[in-house]
Design a protein around this motif. Structure first.
Motif, mmCIF file in Angstrom:
data_model
loop_
_atom_site.group_PDB
_atom_site.id
_atom_site.type_symbol
_atom_site.label_atom_id
_atom_site.label_comp_id
_atom_site.label_asym_id
_atom_site.label_seq_id
_atom_site.Cartn_x
_atom_site.Cartn_y
_atom_site.Cartn_z
ATOM 1 N N HIS A 34 0.830 -1.204 0.000
ATOM 2 C CA HIS A 34 0.000 0.000 0.000
ATOM 3 C C HIS A 34 0.864 1.253 0.000
ATOM 4 N N GLY A 35 0.257 2.358 -0.360
ATOM 5 C CA GLY A 35 0.965 3.638 -0.388
ATOM 6 C C GLY A 35 0.231 4.605 -1.286
ATOM 7 N N ASP A 36 0.639 5.855 -1.245
ATOM 8 C CA ASP A 36 -0.036 6.885 -2.030
ATOM 9 C C ASP A 36 0.193 6.684 -3.527
ATOM 10 N N ALA A 37 -0.606 7.377 -4.328
ATOM 11 C CA ALA A 37 -0.540 7.239 -5.783
ATOM 12 C C ALA A 37 0.802 7.710 -6.326
ATOM 13 N N GLY A 38 1.289 6.982 -7.323
ATOM 14 C CA GLY A 38 2.482 7.407 -8.032
ATOM 15 C C GLY A 38 3.795 6.951 -7.453
ATOM 16 N N PHE A 39 3.751 6.140 -6.405
ATOM 17 C CA PHE A 39 4.996 5.716 -5.763
ATOM 18 C C PHE A 39 5.591 4.442 -6.375
ATOM 19 N N ARG A 46 -1.868 -21.028 -7.600
ATOM 20 C CA ARG A 46 -2.005 -19.786 -8.357
ATOM 21 C C ARG A 46 -1.722 -18.597 -7.443
ATOM 22 N N THR A 47 -1.328 -17.494 -8.067
ATOM 23 C CA THR A 47 -1.187 -16.231 -7.352
ATOM 24 C C THR A 47 -2.138 -15.219 -7.969
ATOM 25 N N PHE A 48 -2.893 -14.547 -7.113
ATOM 26 C CA PHE A 48 -3.778 -13.481 -7.578
ATOM 27 C C PHE A 48 -3.180 -12.128 -7.215
ATOM 28 N N LEU A 49 -3.065 -11.262 -8.215
ATOM 29 C CA LEU A 49 -2.739 -9.861 -7.978
ATOM 30 C C LEU A 49 -4.043 -9.085 -8.007
ATOM 31 N N VAL A 50 -4.405 -8.499 -6.875
ATOM 32 C CA VAL A 50 -5.631 -7.705 -6.772
ATOM 33 C C VAL A 50 -5.215 -6.248 -6.704
ATOM 34 N N ASP A 51 -5.265 -5.578 -7.862
ATOM 35 C CA ASP A 51 -4.819 -4.182 -7.942
ATOM 36 C C ASP A 51 -5.986 -3.241 -7.637
ATOM 37 N N GLU A 52 -5.633 -1.999 -7.292
ATOM 38 C CA GLU A 52 -6.626 -0.987 -6.901
ATOM 39 C C GLU A 52 -7.487 -1.518 -5.760
ATOM 40 N N ALA A 53 -6.843 -2.173 -4.819
ATOM 41 C CA ALA A 53 -7.586 -2.829 -3.737
ATOM 42 C C ALA A 53 -8.232 -1.842 -2.780
ATOM 43 N N GLN A 54 -7.891 -0.568 -2.883
ATOM 44 C CA GLN A 54 -8.555 0.419 -2.027
ATOM 45 C C GLN A 54 -10.043 0.534 -2.342
ATOM 46 N N TRP A 55 -10.459 0.019 -3.517
ATOM 47 C CA TRP A 55 -11.867 0.071 -3.881
ATOM 48 C C TRP A 55 -12.667 -1.082 -3.279
ATOM 49 N N LEU A 56 -11.978 -2.054 -2.701
ATOM 50 C CA LEU A 56 -12.700 -3.183 -2.116
ATOM 51 C C LEU A 56 -13.326 -2.791 -0.779
ATOM 52 N N ASN A 57 -14.524 -3.249 -0.543
ATOM 53 C CA ASN A 57 -15.164 -3.043 0.756
ATOM 54 C C ASN A 57 -15.013 -4.312 1.595
ATOM 55 N N GLY A 58 -15.577 -4.281 2.775
ATOM 56 C CA GLY A 58 -15.445 -5.425 3.664
ATOM 57 C C GLY A 58 -16.002 -6.708 3.076
ATOM 58 N N GLU A 59 -17.120 -6.614 2.374
ATOM 59 C CA GLU A 59 -17.736 -7.797 1.778
ATOM 60 C C GLU A 59 -16.807 -8.445 0.752
ATOM 61 N N VAL A 102 -2.840 -4.835 -3.728
ATOM 62 C CA VAL A 102 -2.072 -3.620 -3.996
ATOM 63 C C VAL A 102 -3.045 -2.453 -4.085
ATOM 64 N N GLY A 103 -2.800 -1.406 -3.311
ATOM 65 C CA GLY A 103 -3.727 -0.279 -3.367
ATOM 66 C C GLY A 103 -3.218 0.938 -2.638
ATOM 67 N N GLY A 104 -3.988 1.995 -2.716
ATOM 68 C CA GLY A 104 -3.656 3.239 -2.037
ATOM 69 C C GLY A 104 -3.784 3.097 -0.531
ATOM 70 N N ALA A 105 -3.587 4.217 0.142
ATOM 71 C CA ALA A 105 -3.611 4.193 1.599
ATOM 72 C C ALA A 105 -4.928 3.633 2.137
ATOM 73 N N GLY A 106 -6.013 3.847 1.391
ATOM 74 C CA GLY A 106 -7.304 3.331 1.818
ATOM 75 C C GLY A 106 -7.354 1.822 1.888
ATOM 76 N N CYS A 107 -6.536 1.162 1.093
ATOM 77 C CA CYS A 107 -6.474 -0.302 1.118
ATOM 78 C C CYS A 107 -6.035 -0.788 2.496
ATOM 79 N N HIS A 108 -4.990 -0.189 3.029
ATOM 80 C CA HIS A 108 -4.483 -0.543 4.355
ATOM 81 C C HIS A 108 -5.550 -0.290 5.417
ATOM 82 N N THR A 109 -6.234 0.852 5.302
ATOM 83 C CA THR A 109 -7.247 1.227 6.288
ATOM 84 C C THR A 109 -8.402 0.230 6.303
ATOM 85 N N VAL A 110 -8.900 -0.118 5.110
ATOM 86 C CA VAL A 110 -10.043 -1.041 5.029
ATOM 87 C C VAL A 110 -9.644 -2.424 5.527
ATOM 88 N N LEU A 111 -8.459 -2.886 5.139
ATOM 89 C CA LEU A 111 -8.005 -4.196 5.588
ATOM 90 C C LEU A 111 -7.887 -4.263 7.111
#
Length: 249
Positions: A42-47, A116-129, A150-159
């Motif tokens: 996780h981290g801010d955009a563009g890093f 298998r390995t799953f890459l879940v990008d833009e994970a900050q858009w995922l909700n609890g469900e 993988v996602g923005g700071a919101g990904c860490h917060t939601v997780l």
């Protein structure tokens, strides 16, 4: 590493540079895949999160024959939407089942076939469900999944709000800005525009425009490359950089 794939705006002649964050991600991802575990980057955009993760996973695909499935979400998906996305990513034949229980059985059966390995990008858009559904599949004893969120700071917060899932995250890695010292180390390797530049001019560009953000460096490089071509100047200088700055927000 010099791969054109995943570079911002298809920037010609750009190279993937091995920053400390990328080297750490390579190690963390390899350990996560070996353990068939879950991790969060996780981290801010563009890093450089997505570029680094894709680079590391491509290496595993080529050297270890790891099967990687990539999924990206752009809105708040429901568990139903996650099911359909996984159905597509796995390339399953036929029509998706209509009933959730039947759909779940199909996915678990497919995921049990081989690792298998799953890459879940833009994970900050995922909700609890949605996060909970990934945990449900990963917890199934027969599935052999590794998952990289993988996602923005919101990904860490939601997780972190989902203790059932958060407690199962094997590795957490935060991407941050390049330090001034890292900028001087890696930017000359990033693009030929900067290879012969005065270190003071690179610092000048970072302090006034790029701020240790790799995406901002890519934008600045594209404009600087244009300026060099139009002026015929042999190398970067501060006057040319100020013109490039004028094109940035």
């Amino acid at each position: 590493m010099t791969a054109a794939t995943y570079q911002y705006a298809g920037l010609p002649d750009a190279s993937i540079v091995t920053t400390r964050a990328l080297l750490t991600a390579r190690e963390n991802i390899a350990d996560t895949v070996a353990a068939r575990a879950m991790m969060c980057i996780h981290g801010d955009a563009g890093f450089g999160k997505t570029l680094a993760v894709n680079t590391c996973l491509r290496e595993l695909e080529e050297t270890a024959r790891e099967e990687v499935c990539r999924v990206t979400f752009r809105a708040r998906p429901t568990a139903r939407a996650v099911r359909y996305e996984l159905f597509t990513a796995l390339g399953l034949p036929g029509e998706p089942p209509r009933h959730p229980s039947e759909f779940d059985r199909l996915l678990k059966t497919a995921l049990a076939e081989r690792p298998r390995t799953f890459l879940v990008d833009e994970a900050q858009w995922l909700n609890g469900e949605a996060f909970e559904y990934f945990r449900y599949l990963w917890d199934e004893p027969t599935t052999r999944l590794a998952i990289v969120f993988v996602g923005g700071a919101g990904c860490h917060t939601v997780l972190r709000r989902e203790p059932m899932l958060s407690s199962r995250i094997f590795i957490w890695q935060q991407f941050t800005r390049l330090t001034p010292a890292e900028v001087l180390d890696v930017i000359p390797l990033f693009h030929p525009v900067w290879a012969g530049a005065d270190p003071d001019d690179i610092t000048f560009a970072d302090e006034r425009a790029a701020h240790g953000n790799f995406r901002a460096w890519a934008q600045l490089t594209a404009h600087t490359r244009t300026a060099l071509a139009r002026t015929g100047r042999p190398r970067v200088d501060q006057e040319l950089l100020r013109w490039a700055f004028s094109r940035l927000a």
